[in-house]
Design a protein around this motif. Structure first.
Motif, PDB file in Angstrom:
ATOM      1  N   LEU A 137      -5.687 -27.015  19.400  1.00 23.98           N
ATOM      2  CA  LEU A 137      -5.430 -28.107  20.342  1.00 23.98           C
ATOM      3  C   LEU A 137      -6.467 -29.205  20.188  1.00 23.98           C
ATOM      4  CD1 LEU A 137      -4.649 -25.971  23.520  1.00 23.98           C
ATOM      5  CD2 LEU A 137      -3.037 -26.831  21.807  1.00 23.98           C
ATOM      6  N   THR A 138      -7.716 -28.783  19.987  1.00 27.82           N
ATOM      7  CA  THR A 138      -8.796 -29.725  19.744  1.00 27.82           C
ATOM      8  C   THR A 138     -10.038 -28.936  19.384  1.00 27.82           C
ATOM      9  OG1 THR A 138      -9.920 -31.704  20.630  1.00 27.82           O
ATOM     10  CG2 THR A 138      -9.733 -29.812  22.106  1.00 27.82           C
ATOM     11  N   THR A 139     -11.070 -29.631  18.961  1.00 28.83           N
ATOM     12  CA  THR A 139     -12.383 -29.030  18.744  1.00 28.83           C
ATOM     13  C   THR A 139     -13.392 -29.810  19.571  1.00 28.83           C
ATOM     14  OG1 THR A 139     -12.801 -30.417  16.809  1.00 28.83           O
ATOM     15  CG2 THR A 139     -11.800 -28.284  16.396  1.00 28.83           C
ATOM     16  N   GLY A 140     -14.473 -29.142  19.970  1.00 32.15           N
ATOM     17  CA  GLY A 140     -15.470 -29.843  20.773  1.00 32.15           C
ATOM     18  C   GLY A 140     -16.223 -28.896  21.678  1.00 32.15           C
ATOM     19  N   PHE A 141     -16.893 -29.436  22.689  1.00 32.72           N
ATOM     20  CA  PHE A 141     -17.750 -28.717  23.627  1.00 32.72           C
ATOM     21  C   PHE A 141     -19.065 -28.333  22.959  1.00 32.72           C
ATOM     22  CE2 PHE A 141     -19.050 -24.417  25.155  1.00 32.72           C
ATOM     23  CZ  PHE A 141     -19.698 -24.840  26.299  1.00 32.72           C
ATOM     24  N   ALA A 142     -18.973 -27.678  21.806  1.00 31.39           N
ATOM     25  CA  ALA A 142     -20.138 -27.297  21.008  1.00 31.39           C
ATOM     26  C   ALA A 142     -19.718 -27.417  19.543  1.00 31.39           C
ATOM     27  CB  ALA A 142     -20.589 -25.875  21.342  1.00 31.39           C
ATOM     28  N   PRO A 143     -20.670 -27.510  18.604  1.00 32.37           N
ATOM     29  CA  PRO A 143     -20.297 -27.665  17.192  1.00 32.37           C
ATOM     30  C   PRO A 143     -19.341 -26.572  16.723  1.00 32.37           C
ATOM     31  CG  PRO A 143     -22.633 -28.073  17.463  1.00 32.37           C
ATOM     32  CD  PRO A 143     -22.137 -27.565  18.795  1.00 32.37           C
ATOM     33  N   GLY A 144     -18.167 -26.976  16.214  1.00 29.45           N
ATOM     34  CA  GLY A 144     -17.205 -26.046  15.659  1.00 29.45           C
ATOM     35  C   GLY A 144     -16.388 -25.262  16.663  1.00 29.45           C
ATOM     36  N   PHE A 145     -16.609 -25.471  17.949  1.00 33.65           N
ATOM     37  CA  PHE A 145     -15.865 -24.734  18.987  1.00 33.65           C
ATOM     38  C   PHE A 145     -14.396 -25.139  18.903  1.00 33.65           C
ATOM     39  CE2 PHE A 145     -14.303 -23.690  23.175  1.00 33.65           C
ATOM     40  CZ  PHE A 145     -15.039 -22.581  23.579  1.00 33.65           C
ATOM     41  N   VAL A 146     -13.489 -24.148  18.933  1.00 30.06           N
ATOM     42  CA  VAL A 146     -12.071 -24.398  18.714  1.00 30.06           C
ATOM     43  C   VAL A 146     -11.261 -23.952  19.932  1.00 30.06           C
ATOM     44  CG1 VAL A 146     -10.098 -23.916  17.234  1.00 30.06           C
ATOM     45  CG2 VAL A 146     -12.384 -23.980  16.255  1.00 30.06           C
ATOM     46  N   TYR A 147     -10.378 -24.829  20.403  1.00 32.50           N
ATOM     47  CA  TYR A 147      -9.426 -24.491  21.462  1.00 32.50           C
ATOM     48  C   TYR A 147      -8.054 -24.308  20.815  1.00 32.50           C
ATOM     49  CZ  TYR A 147     -12.897 -26.515  24.711  1.00 32.50           C
ATOM     50  OH  TYR A 147     -14.041 -26.818  25.418  1.00 32.50           O
ATOM     51  N   CYS A 148      -7.364 -23.192  21.100  1.00 28.24           N
ATOM     52  CA  CYS A 148      -6.053 -22.912  20.520  1.00 28.24           C
ATOM     53  C   CYS A 148      -5.051 -22.586  21.626  1.00 28.24           C
ATOM     54  CB  CYS A 148      -6.106 -21.715  19.574  1.00 28.24           C
ATOM     55  SG  CYS A 148      -7.431 -21.756  18.383  1.00 28.24           S
ATOM     56  N   GLY A 149      -3.821 -22.941  21.448  1.00 30.28           N
ATOM     57  CA  GLY A 149      -2.803 -22.620  22.439  1.00 30.28           C
ATOM     58  C   GLY A 149      -1.406 -22.778  21.836  1.00 30.28           C
ATOM     59  N   PHE A 150      -0.412 -22.508  22.677  1.00 33.77           N
ATOM     60  CA  PHE A 150      -0.547 -22.023  24.054  1.00 33.77           C
ATOM     61  C   PHE A 150       0.049 -20.621  24.126  1.00 33.77           C
ATOM     62  CE2 PHE A 150      -0.480 -26.608  24.635  1.00 33.77           C
ATOM     63  CZ  PHE A 150      -1.501 -26.805  25.543  1.00 33.77           C
ATOM     64  N   HIS A 151      -0.495 -19.767  24.993  1.00 35.82           N
ATOM     65  CA  HIS A 151       0.121 -18.476  25.261  1.00 35.82           C
ATOM     66  C   HIS A 151       1.193 -18.628  26.340  1.00 35.82           C
ATOM     67  CE1 HIS A 151      -2.687 -16.234  22.787  1.00 35.82           C
ATOM     68  NE2 HIS A 151      -3.693 -16.898  23.320  1.00 35.82           N
ATOM     69  N   SER A 152       2.035 -17.612  26.476  1.00 36.97           N
ATOM     70  CA  SER A 152       3.098 -17.633  27.485  1.00 36.97           C
ATOM     71  C   SER A 152       2.496 -17.584  28.889  1.00 36.97           C
ATOM     72  CB  SER A 152       4.026 -16.436  27.284  1.00 36.97           C
ATOM     73  OG  SER A 152       3.317 -15.228  27.541  1.00 36.97           O
ATOM     74  N   GLN A 153       3.295 -17.929  29.877  1.00 40.07           N
ATOM     75  CA  GLN A 153       2.840 -17.904  31.261  1.00 40.07           C
ATOM     76  C   GLN A 153       2.372 -16.512  31.659  1.00 40.07           C
ATOM     77  OE1 GLN A 153       2.503 -20.600  33.188  1.00 40.07           O
ATOM     78  NE2 GLN A 153       1.518 -19.277  34.709  1.00 40.07           N
ATOM     79  N   GLU A 154       3.042 -15.468  31.127  1.00 38.65           N
ATOM     80  CA  GLU A 154       2.661 -14.090  31.452  1.00 38.65           C
ATOM     81  C   GLU A 154       1.265 -13.757  30.913  1.00 38.65           C
ATOM     82  OE1 GLU A 154       5.477 -15.029  30.041  1.00 38.65           O
ATOM     83  OE2 GLU A 154       6.805 -14.747  31.763  1.00 38.65           O
ATOM     84  N   MET A 155       0.847 -14.473  29.882  1.00 37.10           N
ATOM     85  CA  MET A 155      -0.464 -14.208  29.274  1.00 37.10           C
ATOM     86  C   MET A 155      -1.536 -15.155  29.806  1.00 37.10           C
ATOM     87  SD  MET A 155      -0.420 -11.879  26.613  1.00 37.10           S
ATOM     88  CE  MET A 155      -1.398 -12.509  25.235  1.00 37.10           C
ATOM     89  N   THR A 156      -1.234 -15.889  30.851  1.00 45.35           N
ATOM     90  CA  THR A 156      -2.187 -16.874  31.374  1.00 45.35           C
ATOM     91  C   THR A 156      -3.017 -16.251  32.495  1.00 45.35           C
ATOM     92  OG1 THR A 156      -0.715 -18.705  30.831  1.00 45.35           O
ATOM     93  CG2 THR A 156      -2.436 -19.134  32.461  1.00 45.35           C
ATOM     94  N   VAL A 157      -4.316 -16.158  32.286  1.00 46.85           N
ATOM     95  CA  VAL A 157      -5.230 -15.621  33.300  1.00 46.85           C
ATOM     96  C   VAL A 157      -6.340 -16.635  33.548  1.00 46.85           C
ATOM     97  CG1 VAL A 157      -4.765 -13.245  32.561  1.00 46.85           C
ATOM     98  CG2 VAL A 157      -6.738 -14.472  31.633  1.00 46.85           C
ATOM     99  N   PRO A 158      -6.919 -16.637  34.759  1.00 44.51           N
ATOM    100  CA  PRO A 158      -8.006 -17.584  35.037  1.00 44.51           C
ATOM    101  C   PRO A 158      -9.294 -17.186  34.326  1.00 44.51           C
ATOM    102  CG  PRO A 158      -7.698 -16.092  36.881  1.00 44.51           C
ATOM    103  CD  PRO A 158      -6.581 -15.800  35.917  1.00 44.51           C
ATOM    104  N   ARG A 159     -10.253 -18.094  34.354  1.00 44.99           N
ATOM    105  CA  ARG A 159     -11.560 -17.790  33.775  1.00 44.99           C
ATOM    106  C   ARG A 159     -12.286 -16.758  34.627  1.00 44.99           C
ATOM    107  NH1 ARG A 159     -13.976 -23.655  31.750  1.00 44.99           N
ATOM    108  NH2 ARG A 159     -12.098 -24.324  30.627  1.00 44.99           N
ATOM    109  N   ARG A 160     -13.375 -16.206  34.109  1.00 41.64           N
ATOM    110  CA  ARG A 160     -14.193 -15.252  34.838  1.00 41.64           C
ATOM    111  C   ARG A 160     -14.836 -15.919  36.055  1.00 41.64           C
ATOM    112  NH1 ARG A 160     -17.125 -11.179  32.581  1.00 41.64           N
ATOM    113  NH2 ARG A 160     -19.039 -12.270  33.140  1.00 41.64           N
ATOM    114  N   SER A 161     -15.169 -15.133  37.034  1.00 39.20           N
ATOM    115  CA  SER A 161     -15.821 -15.662  38.233  1.00 39.20           C
ATOM    116  C   SER A 161     -17.313 -15.905  37.999  1.00 39.20           C
ATOM    117  CB  SER A 161     -15.634 -14.693  39.405  1.00 39.20           C
ATOM    118  OG  SER A 161     -16.139 -13.413  39.079  1.00 39.20           O
TER     119      SER A 161
END
Length: 222
Positions: A137-161
């Motif tokens: 989807l994009t790269t950024g946040f930190a050097p080489g950090f990769v965002y990939c998507g998308f998973h199905s709605q059933e596979m969508t969970v929130p981030r850790r607390s």
């Protein structure tokens, strides 16, 4: 990668950033169509360069265009961008990369938790995670950090607390319908589900990253 549709052209909003950059934004929140539109525009700008443009940087739902204001002004730049938004030229073919992952255990301490949240066994979760190629989807946040998507709605969970202060290079992260890969040690609130030997950053290489937004990743379990 797909081309830009008429609906994408209507969604595009060109926002000036100072006197030497513009942001072409397709949405205020991440969605699949907006990401595809941003990637398609970045591809069109790379294939059909605008005189005076110095840098093209796609993000999740927008494209940053940095330019030389002595060569081109914002009005003319906006017109040139509009022409590329309306172009029906065939997009570039997406590259495909294989990513082997050690899921679970010490490499993926959150695998059991995210599998349970998805209503799946760990094996079922891994199978569904790897069932289809994921788009960068994009790269950024930190050097080489990769965002990939998308998973199905059933596979969508929130981030850790809570946030882990540091995870190692090659950590495979999971949250919000996406998978991410770290290329440096970083703090994260994402779930850590595995680890790969693949690293998307080498400061001494040119270019320093292997993956580009729009590439496809095929995940497999070691």
């Amino acid at each position: 990668m797909i081309g830009t549709s008429a609906a994408d052209v209507q969604r595009a909003c060109i926002v000036p950033l100072g006197d030497a950059a513009a942001l072409v934004r397709f949405a205020d929140r991440l969605d699949d169509q907006a990401n595809r539109a941003a990637l398609a525009l970045a591809d069109a700008l790379e294939r059909s360069p605008i005189t005076g443009v110095l840098e093209i940087a796609p993000s999740l739902v927008s494209v940053l265009v940095r330019y030389d204001s002595d060569v081109i002004d914002l009005v003319r730049l906006s017109g040139e961008i509009g022409l590329r938004l309306s172009s029906e030229a065939a997009p570039s073919a997406a590259k495909i990369h294989d990513i082997a992952v050690r899921f679970g255990g010490e490499d993926g301490p959150d695998l059991l938790e995210v599998a349970a949240q998805s209503g799946l066994t760990p094996s079922e979760f891994i199978a569904q995670h790897n069932a289809q190629p994921l788009r960068v989807l994009t790269t950024g946040f930190a050097p080489g950090f990769v965002y990939c998507g998308f998973h199905s709605q059933e596979m969508t969970v929130p981030r850790r607390s809570s946030v882990r202060a540091r995870v190692p290079v090659g950590s495979v992260l999971f949250a919000a319908g996406q998978t991410a890969i770290t290329a440096t040690e970083v703090p994260t609130g994402w779930h850590v589900i595995g680890r790969t030997e693949f690293c998307n950053f080498n400061a001494f290489a040119n270019p320093p990253t292997v993956l580009s937004a729009g590439d496809n990743l095929v995940f497999s379990a070691l």
